[in-house]
Design a protein around this motif. Structure first.
Motif, mmCIF file in Angstrom:
data_model
loop_
_atom_site.group_PDB
_atom_site.id
_atom_site.type_symbol
_atom_site.label_atom_id
_atom_site.label_comp_id
_atom_site.label_asym_id
_atom_site.label_seq_id
_atom_site.Cartn_x
_atom_site.Cartn_y
_atom_site.Cartn_z
ATOM 1 N N GLU A 167 1.663 -0.160 -5.367
ATOM 2 C CA GLU A 167 0.851 -1.016 -4.148
ATOM 3 C C GLU A 167 1.717 -1.102 -2.685
ATOM 4 O O GLU A 167 2.931 -1.217 -3.165
ATOM 5 C CB GLU A 167 0.370 -2.068 -5.132
ATOM 6 C CG GLU A 167 -0.783 -2.375 -5.072
ATOM 7 C CD GLU A 167 -0.870 -3.693 -5.993
ATOM 8 O OE1 GLU A 167 -1.119 -4.894 -5.483
ATOM 9 O OE2 GLU A 167 -1.378 -3.503 -6.792
ATOM 10 N N THR A 168 0.647 -1.523 -2.278
ATOM 11 C CA THR A 168 1.414 -1.739 -0.644
ATOM 12 C C THR A 168 -0.339 -2.010 0.203
ATOM 13 O O THR A 168 -1.206 -2.705 -0.206
ATOM 14 C CB THR A 168 1.645 -0.363 -0.202
ATOM 15 O OG1 THR A 168 2.386 -1.170 1.561
ATOM 16 C CG2 THR A 168 0.626 0.064 0.415
ATOM 17 N N VAL A 169 0.788 -3.686 0.456
ATOM 18 C CA VAL A 169 -0.532 -4.356 1.190
ATOM 19 C C VAL A 169 -0.344 -4.143 2.729
ATOM 20 O O VAL A 169 0.491 -4.189 3.449
ATOM 21 C CB VAL A 169 -0.203 -6.269 1.066
ATOM 22 C CG1 VAL A 169 -1.665 -6.729 1.532
ATOM 23 C CG2 VAL A 169 -0.375 -6.171 -0.359
ATOM 24 N N ILE A 170 -1.809 -3.855 3.450
ATOM 25 C CA ILE A 170 -2.445 -3.376 4.439
ATOM 26 C C ILE A 170 -3.485 -4.906 4.699
ATOM 27 O O ILE A 170 -4.647 -4.377 4.174
ATOM 28 C CB ILE A 170 -3.214 -1.953 4.696
ATOM 29 C CG1 ILE A 170 -1.216 -0.498 4.456
ATOM 30 C CG2 ILE A 170 -3.217 -1.473 6.470
ATOM 31 C CD1 ILE A 170 -2.448 0.215 3.839
ATOM 32 N N ASP A 171 -3.063 -5.122 5.777
ATOM 33 C CA ASP A 171 -3.785 -6.258 6.382
ATOM 34 C C ASP A 171 -4.107 -6.990 5.378
ATOM 35 O O ASP A 171 -5.710 -7.509 5.306
ATOM 36 C CB ASP A 171 -4.987 -5.911 7.038
ATOM 37 C CG ASP A 171 -6.007 -6.716 8.433
ATOM 38 O OD1 ASP A 171 -5.118 -7.427 8.547
ATOM 39 O OD2 ASP A 171 -6.945 -6.794 8.438
ATOM 40 N N GLY A 172 -3.784 -7.696 4.428
ATOM 41 C CA GLY A 172 -4.142 -8.853 3.390
ATOM 42 C C GLY A 172 -5.303 -7.856 2.151
ATOM 43 O O GLY A 172 -5.010 -8.636 1.289
#
Length: 266
Positions: A167-172
């Motif tokens: 799981e990674t965060v991209i632009d929130g």
């Protein structure tokens, strides 16, 4: 300030003769004349219809405003890259998807690979990679897929990790996915491989599909703690024994711009 009077105006101008007064309202007779002229120029009302159609067309081209969910799957990112309008419409009006008889195609092959590689934890069939792949081969072709894989160069290599969740965060937005296999390279780099059991996609459709690899590449770099430049990513089409290694994958800024291309509701 005094102004010189124009002799043509005269000094006895009556109330209501001022041009500004005339601009406040139209003479009913003049308005009627204009309506008659418009009717003569467009007796069928085509001009008005065209104006309405052009306005509707302009409105349809406006980007829909949607509220992005707090989490997106990698497959949704691919949808966004392929057709942002369709994804935005689906997010605006979420409807239950009809049953898909092919939803679990390709899972038998992935399960076989998982066992072959000795994965520590078996996954539920719905969690297996390949279950959502568009055009995945029927599980009835498992033997053909096994033979094709065993004849490929990948069969000789031992993966460093398999079935890697992330799981990674991209632009929130939290983006979730699962990588099929990761290989350590002799130069100190890494290669993330996604197994595909379907047909080779047309070159014109590959750019949106590569978004999946872009997300995997950044996710593995974050997990292992290395620069993204040291991570490669590839699709291996098992039946065709073809490995595609795109070199122009989106970086973090590119993925952020992709996510931001669907405007959030205020």
């Amino acid at each position: 300030r005094e102004q010189a009077a124009d002799p043509a105006d005269g000094d006895d101008r009556a109330a209501g003769d001022d041009p500004a007064d005339a601009a406040d309202g139209d003479d009913p007779a003049d308005a009627a004349d204009r309506d008659d002229t418009a009717d003569r120029d467009d007796p069928e009302g085509w001009a008005a219809d065209v104006d309405v159609l052009l306005a509707e067309r302009a409105a349809s081209r406006e980007r829909p405003v949607v509220a992005l969910p707090p989490q997106l799957s990698v497959s949704r990112l691919v949808e966004l890259a392929a057709d942002p309008g369709a994804l935005a419409a689906r997010l605006r009006r979420p409807l239950p998807l009809p049953p898909n008889p092919h939803a679990r195609r390709g899972t038998a092959f992935h399960a076989w690979l998982e066992q072959r590689f000795g994965a520590a934890q078996l996954l539920d069939v719905d969690e297996l990679p390949g279950a959502a792949d568009e055009g995945a081969a029927s599980d009835e072709l498992l033997e053909e897929l096994q033979e094709a894989f065993l004849a490929s160069r990948w069969a000789e290599r031992e993966p460093y990790e398999v079935e890697v969740p992330f799981e990674t965060v991209i632009d929130g937005i939290a983006v979730r996915g699962r990588m099929d296999a990761v290989y350590a390279e002799a130069d100190g780099g890494w290669t993330v491989v996604d197994w595909k059991t379907g047909a080779l996609p047309d070159p014109s459709r590959r750019a949106p599909l590569n978004v999946q690899l872009a997300a995997y590449r950044l996710a593995w770099a974050a997990l292992i703690g290395c620069p993204p430049e040291r991570v490669r990513a590839a699709f291996h089409y098992v039946r065709q024994d073809v490995t595609l290694r795109p070199v122009d994958l989106l970086d973090a800024d590119g993925l952020r711009a992709l996510v931001a291309s669907v405007p959030e509701a205020g």
